[in-house]
Design an enzyme around this catalytic site. Sequence first.
Site, PDB file in Angstrom:
ATOM      1  N   LYS A  94       1.025  -1.210   0.244  1.00 34.95           N
ATOM      2  CA  LYS A  94       0.207  -0.004  -0.160  1.00 34.95           C
ATOM      3  C   LYS A  94       0.743   1.564  -0.482  1.00 34.95           C
ATOM      4  CE  LYS A  94      -3.120   2.796   3.080  1.00 34.95           C
ATOM      5  NZ  LYS A  94      -4.137   2.698   4.361  1.00 34.95           N
ATOM      6  N   GLY A 155      -8.523   8.968   9.063  1.00 26.46           N
ATOM      7  CA  GLY A 155      -8.272   9.320  10.606  1.00 26.46           C
ATOM      8  C   GLY A 155      -9.693  10.414  10.570  1.00 26.46           C
ATOM      9  N   GLY A 183     -10.620   8.244   5.381  1.00 26.93           N
ATOM     10  CA  GLY A 183     -11.964   9.170   5.416  1.00 26.93           C
ATOM     11  C   GLY A 183     -13.633   8.513   6.300  1.00 26.93           C
TER      12      GLY A 183
END
Lengths: 257, 65
Positions: A94, A155, A183
């Site tokens: 990632k 976050g 998000g």
Amino acid sequence: MFYGVNLSSRLLLGTARYPSPAVLERAIKASGAEVVTVSLRREGGAGRAGQSFWQFIQSLGLRVLPNTAGCHSVKEAVTTAHMARELFDTPWIKLEVIGDADTLQPDVFGLVEAARILAQDGFEVFPYTTEDLVVADRLVEAGCRVLMPWGAPIGSARGLNNVYGLKSLRAHFPDIPLVVDAGLGVPSHAAAAMELGYDAVLLNTAVAEAGDPVGMARAFALAVEAGRAAHLAQPLEPRDMAQPSTPVIGKAALGGL
Amino acid sequence: MRIFLNDDAHDVDAATLAAALDSLGFGGRKIATAVNGRFVAAAARPATKLADGDRVEVVAPMQGG
């Protein structure tokens, strides 16, 4: 689904910020996730935290997706990816190249550059990006076969900030697996992403910092399943005018003009 | 010879990265390494010579999102 790997769960779960390893383990089970994200950090000669976390991850028997969280430069991200590939024994990465410390917005220029370097080196890159179409094109051209646009800043729990942009991205890349990463705050955000036709969602804080992470993991799993089912069932497009659901034909004539 | 491991100064006798890691308690651990910002694979540690002032990074698995 992702680089030739088929998964039955469409929820990818982060492993950070849980109240305890026991809660993390139960939350992973409740979420049904088959992929969990992990990271790497400095460890001293006396520290053992990394070793025990490694044993814990192995005991889960799940696929891991290591990240390059916190990297602000291409060089840092590429070196971190190499360390992650060796540590976790996976070509999956990632890829995060952060451009702004306050919003954790991706540095998309560095992201494309790092993705190209890593893809050429045999990595299977999951880029954490924005919903920008042209950036997405460049990432695909660089070798990415998955795209992970943000819903909102990491976050932030704000959900899908740009539904139109995410819809365009889906329409533009019908054959590239798309994951909303970051998000999300509540299960309805995840359901909305799935209803748009996204292939999966990746979340962490929304579950880890909920009052009951295990309960929230289950709620997200249900929402992802519901959103996916809704997408397959071809939802209506919004209309400007009302349309009676009860047929008008055959209505009794009871007077009045 | 003085090296910096995760920013902490250590005086070590070891000539190679593998030997330095052993002497600092990392033997047999699940770690990944870089020297002066460049990744050094586990297999390359025994042949990787260290010089005075080298900056060694040692990382281990941890939770992430």
